[in-house]
Design an enzyme around this catalytic site. Structure first.
Site, PDB file in Angstrom:
ATOM      1  N   ASP A 106     -11.198  56.000 -25.483  1.00  0.00           N
ATOM      2  CA  ASP A 106     -12.078  55.083 -25.882  1.00  0.00           C
ATOM      3  C   ASP A 106     -12.371  54.084 -24.648  1.00  0.00           C
ATOM      4  O   ASP A 106     -11.337  53.834 -23.615  1.00  0.00           O
ATOM      5  CB  ASP A 106     -11.748  54.171 -27.149  1.00  0.00           C
ATOM      6  CG  ASP A 106     -11.396  55.300 -28.129  1.00  0.00           C
ATOM      7  OD1 ASP A 106     -12.349  56.284 -28.368  1.00  0.00           O
ATOM      8  OD2 ASP A 106     -10.652  54.823 -29.036  1.00  0.00           O
TER       9      ASP A 106
HETATM   10  N1  URA Z   1      -7.104  57.871 -30.074  1.00  0.00           N
HETATM   11  C1  URA Z   1      -7.787  56.944 -30.115  1.00  0.00           C
HETATM   12  O1  URA Z   1      -8.094  56.187 -31.206  1.00  0.00           O
HETATM   13  N2  URA Z   1      -8.662  56.634 -29.099  1.00  0.00           N
HETATM   14  C2  URA Z   1      -8.327  56.977 -27.801  1.00  0.00           C
HETATM   15  O2  URA Z   1      -8.927  56.637 -26.918  1.00  0.00           O
HETATM   16  C3  URA Z   1      -7.427  58.103 -27.806  1.00  0.00           C
HETATM   17  C4  URA Z   1      -6.783  58.497 -29.107  1.00  0.00           C
END
Ligand code: URA
Length: 233
Positions: A106
């Protein structure tokens, strides 16, 4: 770049003046080399990374590329974005336009991000069947308790996908921080797992994927994987 597998005879007929039928003779005359060895069968499988030479002329010499990046906060896991810096903007490599991301992070997640042009490698890395462990360090808004450990091990039902998460290992490091190891990578998986307890993830950092670890790589920097890192798993 997706991995394409094809038979040697089809590959030769597509990349030279010879027809499919001619390839038997070329083979018998030992005029074809595959990865440095005389070809033994026209049915032999080649991928886009196989080094194929006919009569001393190289027909294909693509190099697979495996890169790890220490992703900073506020960078998009995409190859193009009209507004934000992308992970590809942080990489210097002559083949960087061929690369795709293996398991996105993310916007505000930091840490280990893998990129490659080898589709079969990225499928292997991403598939839960490979059992490859992805480890995250998580900082939370609310306090943790031992209840989380059993729930994460049992799995959490995700209604949207109608799946239950695979057993995950949670190690509580302090009241508000933990290390979580997963073998899969569903959309926002870590945040949704802590969301089950209505506990907001304040910071998320991926430290390793299988035997590939971020250690020693500065934030925003990237490097090629070693042969051991790219082949061991
Ligand atoms: N899980 C999440 O919620 N976000 C990420 O970036 C990676 C794994």
């Amino acid at each position: 770049m997706k991995s394409r597998t094809q038979r040697l005879d089809r590959f030769i007929s597509r990349h030279s003046v010879y027809s499919l039928a001619d390839t038997r003779l070329l083979l018998a005359q030992k005029r074809i080399l595959v990865d440095g060895l005389v070809a033994r069968s026209i049915q032999q499988k080649v991928t886009q990374f196989t080094h194929v030479v006919l009569d001393g002329e190289c027909l294909q010499d693509n190099q697979p590329v495996y890169i790890m990046l220490n992703k900073p906060r506020g960078v998009v896991s995409a190859t193009k974005d009209p507004k934000h810096t992308t992970v590809l903007d942080l990489i210097e490599h002559p083949q960087k336009d061929e690369l795709h991301i293996v398991g996105r992070l993310d916007f505000n997640t930091t840490g280990l991000l893998l990129l490659t042009n080898d589709g079969s490698w990225s499928r292997k890395i991403s598939s839960p069947e490979s059992g490859l462990v992805k480890t995250y360090e998580v900082t939370l808004a609310g306090p943790l308790s031992d209840d989380y450990i059993a729930v994460f091990r049992e799995g959490i039902y995700f209604g949207y996908e109608n799946i239950t998460t695979k057993p995950a290992n949670l190690e509580i490091l302090s009241d508000y921080s933990a290390r979580l190891s997963l073998i899969e990578g569903k959309y926002h998986q870590v945040k949704r797992m802590f969301g089950f307890f209505q506990n907001e993830v304040l910071a998320l950092h991926r430290v390793s994927v299988g035997n590939i670890s971020l250690e020693g790589l500065e934030v925003g920097c990237s490097r090629l994987l070693t042969i051991g890192e790219s082949l061991r798993e």
